[in-house]
Scaffold this motif. Structure first.
Motif, mmCIF file in Angstrom:
data_model
loop_
_atom_site.group_PDB
_atom_site.id
_atom_site.type_symbol
_atom_site.label_atom_id
_atom_site.label_comp_id
_atom_site.label_asym_id
_atom_site.label_seq_id
_atom_site.Cartn_x
_atom_site.Cartn_y
_atom_site.Cartn_z
ATOM 1 N N GLY A 58 1.258 10.772 -11.592
ATOM 2 C CA GLY A 58 0.930 10.451 -10.830
ATOM 3 C C GLY A 58 1.355 8.619 -10.061
ATOM 4 O O GLY A 58 1.482 8.700 -8.761
ATOM 5 N N GLU A 59 0.420 7.816 -10.880
ATOM 6 C CA GLU A 59 0.150 7.243 -11.389
ATOM 7 C C GLU A 59 2.436 6.337 -11.465
ATOM 8 O O GLU A 59 2.737 5.264 -10.429
ATOM 9 C CB GLU A 59 -0.198 6.436 -12.171
ATOM 10 C CG GLU A 59 -1.936 6.448 -11.822
ATOM 11 C CD GLU A 59 -2.028 4.775 -9.823
ATOM 12 O OE1 GLU A 59 -1.362 3.912 -10.450
ATOM 13 O OE2 GLU A 59 -2.903 5.156 -9.876
ATOM 14 N N LEU A 62 4.031 6.654 -7.908
ATOM 15 C CA LEU A 62 4.080 5.984 -6.900
ATOM 16 C C LEU A 62 4.896 4.665 -7.593
ATOM 17 O O LEU A 62 5.365 4.704 -6.114
ATOM 18 C CB LEU A 62 2.136 5.607 -7.438
ATOM 19 C CG LEU A 62 1.379 6.444 -6.671
ATOM 20 C CD1 LEU A 62 -0.342 5.874 -6.903
ATOM 21 C CD2 LEU A 62 1.927 6.013 -4.807
ATOM 22 N N GLU A 63 5.354 4.829 -8.574
ATOM 23 C CA GLU A 63 6.016 3.186 -9.199
ATOM 24 C C GLU A 63 7.654 3.885 -8.781
ATOM 25 O O GLU A 63 8.361 2.769 -8.482
ATOM 26 C CB GLU A 63 6.231 3.166 -10.264
ATOM 27 C CG GLU A 63 5.161 2.737 -11.126
ATOM 28 C CD GLU A 63 4.008 2.326 -12.589
ATOM 29 O OE1 GLU A 63 6.149 2.497 -13.260
ATOM 30 O OE2 GLU A 63 3.790 2.266 -12.730
ATOM 31 N N ILE A 65 8.133 6.444 -6.495
ATOM 32 C CA ILE A 65 8.364 6.063 -5.100
ATOM 33 C C ILE A 65 8.744 4.777 -4.460
ATOM 34 O O ILE A 65 9.646 4.267 -3.856
ATOM 35 C CB ILE A 65 7.338 7.069 -4.213
ATOM 36 C CG1 ILE A 65 6.878 7.983 -4.863
ATOM 37 C CG2 ILE A 65 7.205 7.054 -2.588
ATOM 38 C CD1 ILE A 65 5.808 8.450 -4.241
ATOM 39 N N ALA A 66 7.990 4.213 -4.955
ATOM 40 C CA ALA A 66 8.218 2.273 -4.727
ATOM 41 C C ALA A 66 9.952 1.903 -4.835
ATOM 42 O O ALA A 66 10.581 1.447 -4.243
ATOM 43 C CB ALA A 66 6.998 0.940 -5.571
ATOM 44 N N ALA A 92 -0.006 11.483 -5.211
ATOM 45 C CA ALA A 92 0.272 10.419 -4.559
ATOM 46 C C ALA A 92 0.147 9.816 -3.524
ATOM 47 O O ALA A 92 -0.286 8.894 -3.217
ATOM 48 C CB ALA A 92 1.325 10.419 -5.075
ATOM 49 N N LEU A 95 -3.049 8.460 -3.000
ATOM 50 C CA LEU A 95 -3.123 6.821 -2.529
ATOM 51 C C LEU A 95 -3.024 6.552 -1.900
ATOM 52 O O LEU A 95 -3.283 5.014 -1.084
ATOM 53 C CB LEU A 95 -3.255 6.031 -3.869
ATOM 54 C CG LEU A 95 -4.174 6.912 -5.350
ATOM 55 C CD1 LEU A 95 -4.790 7.820 -5.337
ATOM 56 C CD2 LEU A 95 -4.302 5.988 -6.177
ATOM 57 N N LYS A 96 -1.269 6.948 -1.540
ATOM 58 C CA LYS A 96 -0.025 5.772 -0.637
ATOM 59 C C LYS A 96 0.236 6.919 0.341
ATOM 60 O O LYS A 96 1.473 7.465 0.334
ATOM 61 C CB LYS A 96 0.377 5.893 -1.424
ATOM 62 C CG LYS A 96 0.162 4.391 -2.432
ATOM 63 C CD LYS A 96 0.463 2.953 -1.048
ATOM 64 C CE LYS A 96 0.206 1.888 -2.954
ATOM 65 N NZ LYS A 96 -0.019 1.130 -1.533
ATOM 66 N N TRP A 99 3.321 6.442 2.054
ATOM 67 C CA TRP A 99 4.429 5.635 1.805
ATOM 68 C C TRP A 99 5.005 7.524 1.652
ATOM 69 O O TRP A 99 6.428 7.522 1.141
ATOM 70 C CB TRP A 99 4.718 5.525 -0.050
ATOM 71 C CG TRP A 99 4.976 4.734 -0.311
ATOM 72 C CD1 TRP A 99 3.991 2.951 0.964
ATOM 73 C CD2 TRP A 99 4.124 4.385 -1.634
ATOM 74 N NE1 TRP A 99 3.921 2.284 0.520
ATOM 75 C CE2 TRP A 99 3.656 2.758 -0.872
ATOM 76 C CE3 TRP A 99 4.470 4.223 -2.848
ATOM 77 C CZ2 TRP A 99 4.155 0.981 -2.351
ATOM 78 C CZ3 TRP A 99 4.284 3.412 -3.785
ATOM 79 C CH2 TRP A 99 4.140 2.118 -3.036
#
Ligand code: CA
Length: 306
Positions: A58-59, A62-63, A65-66, A92, A95-96, A99
């Motif tokens: 998931g971390e 997130l990268e 997705i960014a 993800a 946490l965000k 997004w």
């Protein structure tokens, strides 16, 4: 290309355990990415660790997705996760949420996989079997990394024990306690359709003798594996896709939980060989239309938005 049935936000596709984007050019989302792009959607199949915990994956997500947000200039993405990819997507979104417009779980073990429980009983921690199984998983993951042609980025870590723990009923229960968004409160029920501005959806299939073992699946090895794996199920015996139980897959709005699809058919594997009359690609195309309608409904709720 502008198309009124395509979502405005990019679709980010998150693979499951032993996932990939393309192995020597062969896609994980067989025929699905192409169909969604024909519809006019912006589609990004991404890679996260093939074998690791849902949180670490998931971390990494997130990268990704960014990166998609930067590349496209979009404010949000829609996340569609297959199998463990659904748990990584849920992480993800937890946490965000700013997004993420939606999380869609496709055959996601949202309450754990009875197959993972079985493997844990078969090969308990510290046993020789467990060490051999871990060795095999690491070897397969390494081979897949060599064959991956759709990903350009740093080498992704592998942790077999963490992956295993992330998929058992107990492991997912601990995950769910921390990230409960969209989960049903009763077994077999539906969850909230929207949490923190994120919409939650799910669909899954079941093995249906006489249907899922016919058609193209007569020639498809993974279907045979699913039929063997299904024997390990107790709570959802006779109601699983070979790796995930019907009710275990529920998250948010349940679009369907008994499509005649095994755990691989649901992403149109292998080579589009599926059971008699099944149309896994059609489910993705219809869902993209559904996501667009949800986007339009949200836009309609904003008084200042035209
Ligand atoms: Ca198949």
């Amino acid at each position: 290309m502008s198309n009124s049935s395509a979502p405005r936000y990019p679709l980010v596709l998150v693979p499951g355990l032993l996932g990939f984007i393309r192995l020597l050019g062969y896609p994980y989302w067989f025929g699905i990415v192409a169909a969604l792009r024909r519809q006019g959607a912006k589609v990004f199949p991404v890679l996260v660790s093939a074998v690791h915990s849902s949180e670490v994956r998931g971390e990494q997500l997130l990268e990704r997705i960014a990166q998609v947000l930067r590349e496209t200039g979009a404010d949000k993405v829609h996340l569609i996760g297959h199998s463990q990819g659904a748990l990584s997507a849920r992480y993800a979104a937890a946490l965000k949420p700013e997004w993420v417009a939606s999380v869609t779980s496709v055959a996601g073990p949202n309450h754990g996989s009875e197959l993972a429980d079985f493997l844990q009983r078969l090969a308990p921690q510290g046993s020789l079997r467990e060490r051999l199984l871990a060795l095999l998983m690491r070897w397969v993951a390494r081979c897949m990394a060599w064959l991956e042609t759709g990903y350009r980025g740093p080498r992704l870590p592998i942790d077999v024990a963490a992956a295993q723990q992330s998929l058992t009923t107990a492991g997912v229960a601990a995950f769910n306690a921390r990230y409960p968004q969209g989960l049903p409160t009763t077994w077999g029920g539906e969850g909230a359709e929207e949490v923190d501005g994120v919409r939650y959806y799910s669909w899954s299939g079941t093995l249906q003798p006489g249907i899922t073992d016919r058609g193209g699946n007569r020639l498809d090895g993974p279907n045979l594996f699913c039929r063997l794996f299904a024997r390990s199920f107790r709570r959802e015996a006779g109601h699983c896709d070979g790796m995930v139980g019907r009710y275990s897959s529920h998250l948010g709005k349940v679009i369907g939980d008994d499509f005649p699809l095994d755990h691989f058919d649901i992403v149109n594997q292998s080579f589009g060989l599926v059971g008699k009359g099944a149309d896994p690609v059609g489910l993705f195309v219809a869902h993209a239309r559904r996501l667009r309608e949800a986007e339009d409904a949200v836009a309609g709720r904003r008084p200042a938005c035209r």
